[in-house]
Write a protein that holds these residues in place. Structure first.
Motif, PDB file in Angstrom:
ATOM      1  N   THR A 233      -8.825  32.748  -1.740  1.00 23.01           N
ATOM      2  CA  THR A 233      -9.615  31.796  -0.968  1.00 23.01           C
ATOM      3  C   THR A 233      -8.881  30.453  -1.007  1.00 23.01           C
ATOM      4  N   LEU A 234      -9.347  29.516  -0.220  1.00 27.12           N
ATOM      5  CA  LEU A 234      -8.740  28.186  -0.194  1.00 27.12           C
ATOM      6  C   LEU A 234      -9.573  27.171  -0.972  1.00 27.12           C
ATOM      7  N   HIS A 235     -10.404  27.663  -1.867  1.00 25.43           N
ATOM      8  CA  HIS A 235     -11.288  26.820  -2.666  1.00 25.43           C
ATOM      9  C   HIS A 235     -10.503  25.806  -3.494  1.00 25.43           C
ATOM     10  N   THR A 236      -9.512  26.282  -4.220  1.00 27.67           N
ATOM     11  CA  THR A 236      -8.697  25.396  -5.053  1.00 27.67           C
ATOM     12  C   THR A 236      -7.986  24.355  -4.203  1.00 27.67           C
ATOM     13  N   LEU A 237      -7.438  24.775  -3.077  1.00 26.22           N
ATOM     14  CA  LEU A 237      -6.763  23.849  -2.171  1.00 26.22           C
ATOM     15  C   LEU A 237      -7.722  22.736  -1.746  1.00 26.22           C
ATOM     16  N   ALA A 238      -8.919  23.111  -1.334  1.00 27.92           N
ATOM     17  CA  ALA A 238      -9.892  22.114  -0.866  1.00 27.92           C
ATOM     18  C   ALA A 238     -10.285  21.145  -1.976  1.00 27.92           C
ATOM     19  N   VAL A 239     -10.597  21.652  -3.146  1.00 26.78           N
ATOM     20  CA  VAL A 239     -11.043  20.778  -4.246  1.00 26.78           C
ATOM     21  C   VAL A 239      -9.943  19.804  -4.645  1.00 26.78           C
ATOM     22  N   MET A 240      -8.734  20.307  -4.837  1.00 25.57           N
ATOM     23  CA  MET A 240      -7.638  19.442  -5.280  1.00 25.57           C
ATOM     24  C   MET A 240      -7.236  18.441  -4.204  1.00 25.57           C
ATOM     25  N   LEU A 241      -7.225  18.875  -2.966  1.00 24.77           N
ATOM     26  CA  LEU A 241      -6.891  17.995  -1.854  1.00 24.77           C
ATOM     27  C   LEU A 241      -7.898  16.854  -1.744  1.00 24.77           C
ATOM     28  N   ILE A 242      -9.166  17.183  -1.828  1.00 17.17           N
ATOM     29  CA  ILE A 242     -10.220  16.166  -1.731  1.00 17.17           C
ATOM     30  C   ILE A 242     -10.147  15.202  -2.911  1.00 17.17           C
ATOM     31  N   ALA A 243      -9.987  15.735  -4.112  1.00 21.28           N
ATOM     32  CA  ALA A 243      -9.930  14.877  -5.300  1.00 21.28           C
ATOM     33  C   ALA A 243      -8.743  13.924  -5.247  1.00 21.28           C
ATOM     34  N   ALA A 244      -7.570  14.443  -4.897  1.00 19.22           N
ATOM     35  CA  ALA A 244      -6.378  13.597  -4.859  1.00 19.22           C
ATOM     36  C   ALA A 244      -6.429  12.596  -3.711  1.00 19.22           C
ATOM     37  N   ALA A 245      -7.068  12.969  -2.612  1.00 20.79           N
ATOM     38  CA  ALA A 245      -7.137  12.077  -1.451  1.00 20.79           C
ATOM     39  C   ALA A 245      -8.235  11.024  -1.584  1.00 20.79           C
ATOM     40  N   LEU A 246      -9.388  11.411  -2.112  1.00 13.95           N
ATOM     41  CA  LEU A 246     -10.542  10.509  -2.141  1.00 13.95           C
ATOM     42  C   LEU A 246     -10.741   9.795  -3.472  1.00 13.95           C
ATOM     43  N   GLY A 247     -10.105  10.257  -4.527  1.00 13.05           N
ATOM     44  CA  GLY A 247     -10.271   9.638  -5.830  1.00 13.05           C
ATOM     45  C   GLY A 247     -11.343  10.310  -6.653  1.00 13.05           C
TER      46      GLY A 247
ATOM     47  N   LEU B  94      -1.068  28.145  -7.665  1.00 15.00           N
ATOM     48  CA  LEU B  94       0.134  27.298  -7.678  1.00 15.00           C
ATOM     49  C   LEU B  94       0.650  27.064  -6.255  1.00 15.00           C
ATOM     50  N   LEU B  95       0.562  28.086  -5.431  1.00 14.87           N
ATOM     51  CA  LEU B  95       0.935  27.944  -4.024  1.00 14.87           C
ATOM     52  C   LEU B  95       0.014  26.926  -3.330  1.00 14.87           C
ATOM     53  N   LYS B  96      -1.270  26.982  -3.622  1.00 14.97           N
ATOM     54  CA  LYS B  96      -2.227  26.042  -3.019  1.00 14.97           C
ATOM     55  C   LYS B  96      -1.987  24.607  -3.496  1.00 14.97           C
ATOM     56  N   ILE B  97      -1.611  24.440  -4.758  1.00 13.30           N
ATOM     57  CA  ILE B  97      -1.288  23.102  -5.274  1.00 13.30           C
ATOM     58  C   ILE B  97      -0.064  22.550  -4.534  1.00 13.30           C
ATOM     59  N   ALA B  98       0.941  23.391  -4.349  1.00 15.85           N
ATOM     60  CA  ALA B  98       2.139  22.959  -3.616  1.00 15.85           C
ATOM     61  C   ALA B  98       1.776  22.573  -2.184  1.00 15.85           C
ATOM     62  N   LEU B  99       0.933  23.367  -1.539  1.00 15.24           N
ATOM     63  CA  LEU B  99       0.515  23.069  -0.166  1.00 15.24           C
ATOM     64  C   LEU B  99      -0.291  21.772  -0.109  1.00 15.24           C
ATOM     65  N   ALA B 100      -1.206  21.581  -1.043  1.00 18.47           N
ATOM     66  CA  ALA B 100      -2.000  20.341  -1.079  1.00 18.47           C
ATOM     67  C   ALA B 100      -1.103  19.129  -1.281  1.00 18.47           C
ATOM     68  N   THR B 101      -0.098  19.262  -2.139  1.00 16.12           N
ATOM     69  CA  THR B 101       0.842  18.162  -2.376  1.00 16.12           C
ATOM     70  C   THR B 101       1.610  17.831  -1.100  1.00 16.12           C
ATOM     71  N   LEU B 102       2.064  18.846  -0.394  1.00  7.92           N
ATOM     72  CA  LEU B 102       2.785  18.633   0.867  1.00  7.92           C
ATOM     73  C   LEU B 102       1.880  17.999   1.924  1.00  7.92           C
ATOM     74  N   LEU B 103       0.649  18.474   2.019  1.00  6.74           N
ATOM     75  CA  LEU B 103      -0.285  17.907   2.995  1.00  6.74           C
ATOM     76  C   LEU B 103      -0.551  16.428   2.716  1.00  6.74           C
ATOM     77  N   LEU B 104      -0.777  16.086   1.455  1.00 11.43           N
ATOM     78  CA  LEU B 104      -1.021  14.687   1.099  1.00 11.43           C
ATOM     79  C   LEU B 104       0.207  13.823   1.339  1.00 11.43           C
ATOM     80  N   SER B 105       1.376  14.362   1.055  1.00 12.22           N
ATOM     81  CA  SER B 105       2.616  13.625   1.286  1.00 12.22           C
ATOM     82  C   SER B 105       2.815  13.372   2.776  1.00 12.22           C
TER      83      SER B 105
END
Length: 185
Positions: A44-58, A164-175
């Motif tokens: 699922t993309l649950h981890t991607l969503a949580v980490m992306l939101i946390a890193a983007a919104l604080g 780990l793949l989702k973390i890499a994707l979230a990092t790329l999206l934020l960058s």
């Protein structure tokens, strides 16, 4: 203090955090519901969503979004991965995955805090710290349901590559988002 120097406290400052929190909770729900074929288990993309939101919104808004998601699930709304059209509420949260859900709440705050003002490497490391928090809480809780000898095989090994793949994707999206914002886009 004149009206020009007084901080703005109008409706915009009240609605924006609420809108971001609700949008974050909706994105987490969508991430939990989307399944991608992956080995050894569907991802699922649950981890991607949580980490992306946390890193983007604080930390504050990241935790608020995750808490809103959990509150919706506790009320029986079908927000969790694999939950039926009519949600299962607290019973689902008390089950084997409950520790991971709690871990996501803590991870949202930790990730958001560690990612503040960081570059792409710092945000990626913040998300890895958040992921470690999710796994620590999840495995601790899961140990009440399965023997310790099977804990890593059931609660970590099938998911770590995808996460780990989702973390890499979230990092790329934020960058990428940061670069677009820097160009005035």
């Amino acid at each position: 203090m004149t009206s020009l120097t007084r901080p703005h406290t109008g409706p915009t400052t009240l609605w924006r955090p609420l809108a971001l929190t609700l949008a974050g909770a909706a994105l987490i729900t969508l991430g939990a519901k989307l399944q991608i074929p992956f080995w050894p288990v569907p991802m699922t993309l649950h981890t991607l969503a949580v980490m992306l939101i946390a890193a983007a919104l604080g930390p504050r808004l990241g935790m608020a979004a995750m808490a809103t998601y959990l509150a919706a699930g506790a009320m029986g709304l079908p927000v969790f991965s694999g939950s039926p059209a009519r949600g299962v509420g607290l019973a689902y949260m008390a089950g084997p995955t409950g520790g991971y859900l709690l871990g996501y709440l803590v991870a949202a705050g930790l990730t958001g805090w560690l990612a503040l003002g960081r570059g792409w490497i710092g945000r990626g490391l913040a998300m890895l710290a958040g992921l470690a928090t999710v796994y620590a809480a999840g495995l601790l809780w899961l140990s009440a349901f399965i023997p310790a000898s099977g804990l890593v095989a059931a609660g970590l090994a099938p998911f770590i590559a995808g996460d780990l793949l989702k973390i890499a994707l979230a990092t790329l999206l934020l960058s990428g988002w940061a670069r677009l914002r820097g160009r005035g886009a």
